[in-house]
Design an enzyme around this catalytic site. Structure first.
Site, short mmCIF file in Angstrom:
data_model
loop_
_atom_site.label_atom_id
_atom_site.label_comp_id
_atom_site.label_asym_id
_atom_site.label_seq_id
_atom_site.Cartn_x
_atom_site.Cartn_y
_atom_site.Cartn_z
N ASP A 150 1.05 -1.25 -13.43
CA ASP A 150 0.24 -0.41 -14.49
C ASP A 150 0.26 0.97 -13.70
OD1 ASP A 150 -0.85 -2.38 -16.02
OD2 ASP A 150 -2.85 -1.78 -15.61
N ASP A 193 0.92 -1.30 0.05
CA ASP A 193 0.01 0.09 0.03
C ASP A 193 0.94 1.23 0.04
OD1 ASP A 193 0.83 -0.78 2.72
OD2 ASP A 193 -1.29 -0.08 3.49
C1 IPM Z 1 -0.81 -8.00 -17.56
C2 IPM Z 1 -2.27 -8.41 -17.85
C3 IPM Z 1 -2.58 -10.09 -17.59
C4 IPM Z 1 -2.26 -10.26 -16.10
C5 IPM Z 1 -3.88 -10.19 -17.86
C6 IPM Z 1 -4.41 -9.89 -19.27
C7 IPM Z 1 -4.21 -11.73 -17.59
O1 IPM Z 1 -3.03 -7.46 -16.93
O2 IPM Z 1 0.27 -8.78 -18.40
O3 IPM Z 1 -0.43 -7.36 -16.75
O4 IPM Z 1 -2.81 -10.17 -15.11
O5 IPM Z 1 -1.20 -10.68 -16.14
MG MG Z 2 -1.78 -6.02 -15.86
#
Ligand code: IPM
Ligand code: MG
Length: 355
Positions: free
Chosen positions: A250, A222
């Site tokens: 991300d 977190d």
């Molecule tokens: C990633 C994607 C994948 C994951 C999905 C599409 C299964 O989000 O490569 O980060 O969660 O690993």
């Molecule tokens: Mg992902």
């Protein structure tokens, strides 16, 4: 070199087609030949064969020297039996090929500093984080797992599980990566709550004894999410489990302002690596020549560097991409409001011209 292409769904086919042109151009320049095979994965594979990961695909990937993947998934398959969702194809190929180490570099290129979401004073010193995500274990694959009903209500669970050898090998990858960078690893866990994280932390500390030249720190996930947006410059390499790595990579990508820019490499202890952009299949813009091909083109550069030891060739691609951005070419995802953007093919053409 034999490369297996898994174009997949959504924008996958268009970005992969452009990246292959770049690979061929670089090959021509440096006297290298690349041979391609193509195989089905994800929704495209479900439509053609009923399975998101046909056996023929696994076989072709294992026979190749490297794999290039576009993206999988889309609304068309959202209501399908979860056991054969397109994503199962991606998880399946990672597991089948033993690709436990996922390298996700998030770099803020000076040419794109205006696209960055963070205040200029926060990213003054640049942003260059390498997320090392464990990719074949943790809660993504843990057993037992269940989706169904219990005591008259809906009920489900997954298991976050790590064995020492899984933690040790990903820690090694992180320490080795840090040696080639700024020499700092931050291990991210939730050891204040999760038993599995306490084991994770112990093993990372133990493996660190083999890397006294690397600085090791620990952070709860977190806090790590907060620190990434508050002061991303403090990080060099971040190493973490499958789920935390999915989320943090991300976040790291998005703060650079351009999830359409970031490549990734998935590697095992031997055998072919798999290279893919970290963004998804973007079904809303699929087939419209609007996608940003640069993350896939940069994934090719990672392939040349990590799988083929072709440093000069990789540098050539990276420089061509940077020059293209310097010249002001922008796809829709990285364009400044009101400015003109170009399509996927035109962006790739600009890179080709700069090689
Ligand atoms: C990633 C994607 C994948 C994951 C999905 C599409 C299964 O989000 O490569 O980060 O969660 O690993
Ligand atoms: Mg992902």
């Amino acid at each position: 070199m034999k490369i297996c292409i898994l174009a997949g769904d959504g924008i996958g086919p268009e970005i992969v087609a452009q990246a292959v042109k770049v690979l061929d151009k670089v090959g021509g320049k440096f006297g290298r030949t690349f041979e391609y095979s193509e195989a089905l994965i994800g929704g495209a594979a479900i439509d053609a064969t009923g399975s998101p990961l046909p056996e023929a695909t696994v076989k072709l990937c294992k026979e190749a020297d490297a794999v290039l993947l576009g993206a999988v998934g889309g609304p068309k398959w959202d209501t399908i039996d979860p056991a054969i969702r397109p994503e199962k194809g991606l998880l399946g190929i990672r597991k089948e090929m033993g690709l436990f180490a996922n390298l996700r570099p998030a770099v803020l290129l000076p040419q794109l500093k205006d696209a960055c979401y963070l205040r200029p004073d926060i990213v003054e010193n640049g942003l260059d984080v390498m997320v090392v995500r464990e990719l074949t274990g943790g809660i993504y694959f843990g057993e037992p797992r269940f989706e169904g009903e219990k005591d008259g209500e809906r009920y489900g669970y997954n298991t976050m599980v790590y064995a020492e050898h899984e933690i040790r090998r990903i820690a090694k990858v992180a320490f080795e990566a840090a040696r080639k960078r700024d020499g700092r690893v931050c291990s991210v866990d939730k050891a204040n709550v999760l038993d599995v994280s306490r084991v994770w932390r112990e093993v990372v500390i133990d493996e660190h004894k083999n890397y006294p030249d690397v600085e090791l720190s620990h952070m709860y996930v977190d806090n790590a999410a907060m620190q990434l947006v508050r002061d991303p410059g403090q990080f060099d390499v971040m190493v973490t489990g499958n789920l935390f790595g999915d989320i943090l990579s991300d976040a790291a990508a998005a703060i650079t302002g351009s999830i359409g820019m970031l490549p990734s490499a998935s590697l095992g202890s031997d055998g072919p690596g798999l290279y893919e952009p970290i963004h998804g299949s973007a079904p809303d813009i699929a087939g419209k020549d609007m996608a940003n091909p640069l993350a896939t083109i940069l994934s090719i550069s990672m392939m040349l560097r990590h799988s083929f030891d072709m440093t000069e060739e990789a540098d050539c691609i990276d420089q061509a991409v940077e020059k293209t951005l310097e010249q002001g070419h922008r796809t829709g995802d990285i364009v400044e409001p009101g400015a003109r953007s170009i399509g996927c093919k035109a962006m790739a053409q600009a890179v080709l011209d700069n090689i």
